[in-house]
Design an enzyme around this catalytic site. Structure first.
Site, PDB file in Angstrom:
ATOM      1  CB  SER A 171      -0.879  -0.012   1.254  1.00  0.00           C
ATOM      2  OG  SER A 171      -1.462   1.252   1.499  1.00  0.00           O
ATOM      3  CE1 TYR A 203      -3.871  -1.904   5.374  1.00  0.00           C
ATOM      4  CE2 TYR A 203      -3.166   0.333   4.834  1.00  0.00           C
ATOM      5  CZ  TYR A 203      -3.641  -0.908   4.441  1.00  0.00           C
ATOM      6  OH  TYR A 203      -3.866  -1.155   3.108  1.00  0.00           O
TER       7      TYR A 203
END
Length: 254
Positions: free
Chosen positions: A143, A157
């Site tokens: 990501s 995350y």
């Protein structure tokens, strides 16, 4: 890319969103697709949908963060088919939103398990069967958060996705001698149920995300599936240790 025959792809977290679109695309490419998830009802529905489209598919219900369950089920799949040609480590998500000061140890471990442990467990279990595959490869999901640290509340995350970025390269080095390739995709903002809560409760925020995308729109899960279809194909046989951005230029931070 031509139609493949006799190849087996395992996709974790594949009962919805991007994972299911990947399963559908690889199934249409000719793979036998093995879907994993923890919602057995959704799993049965997805298999029925794929089968109705002429795709050979199976569902295995297990938690991708449970090492024993992962190993047991990947072994069953590998022994049944004699090989695995593609492992798509699709399981993942924000998991918990909390600032570092407020995050509990249990929450931290959950997010790391969801995004990083799941990749390790499935890859470790699949390697013996990938060695028997044809142009075998692993696909992970990283990501933009791995580079920019994400926003407030999503720091762990980001940390977990940074780990995925590293394990992708490490696995590529570790498995190159066997001809097994390992790559990652980095989807931008893709219009899936992953963002359903924001879309429903803060539509203005959801709409504003488009302004950060160079192409001026959000991505579709089919567009991620198309890139993964390429990465596992013979056309990508000389690509390993790479991360492909699928974000319409969002990574440029306009």
């Amino acid at each position: 890319m031509g139609k493949v025959e006799g190849k087996v792809a395992v996709i974790t977290g594949a009962t919805g969103g991007i994972g299911f679109e990947v399963a559908k695309r690889l199934g249409k490419d000719g793979y036998t697709v093995i879907l994993n998830g923890i919602d057995d009802k959704a799993g049965a529905e997805r298999i029925a949908e794929l089968t109705s489209e002429g795709i050979t598919a199976e569902y295995y219900g297990f938690d991708a963060t449970n090492d024993e369950a992962v190993t047991e089920n990947i072994n069953k799949i590998g022994e049944k088919y004699g090989k695995i040609d593609a492992l798509i480590n699709n399981t993942g998500g924000i998991g918990v939103r909390a600032r570092f000061e407020e995050m509990t140890t249990a929450e931290y471990k959950f997010v790391m398990a969801l995004n990083l442990d799941s990749v390790f467990f499935a890859s470790r279990a699949a390697i013996p069967f990938l060695k028997k595959g044809e142009n075998a490869s692993i696909i992970n999901y990283t990501s933009n958060a791995a580079w920019n640290g994400a926003g407030p509340g999503a720091g762990i995350y980001a940390t977990s996705k940074g780990g995925v970025q590293s394990i992708t390269r490490a696995l590529a080095k570790d498995l190159a001698e066997y001809g097994i390739r390992v790559n990652a995709v980095s989807p931008g903002t893709i219009d899936t149920p992953f963002h359903a809560q924001i879309k429903a409760t803060k539509p203005e925020v959801f709409a504003s995300w488009k302004s950060s995308v160079l192409l001026g729109r959000l991505g579709a899960p089919e567009e991620v599936a198309g890139v993964i279809s390429f990465l596992v194909s013979d056309d990508a046989s000389f690509i390993t240790a790479e991360t492909i951005q699928i974000g319409g230029g969002q990574a440029l931070g306009i």
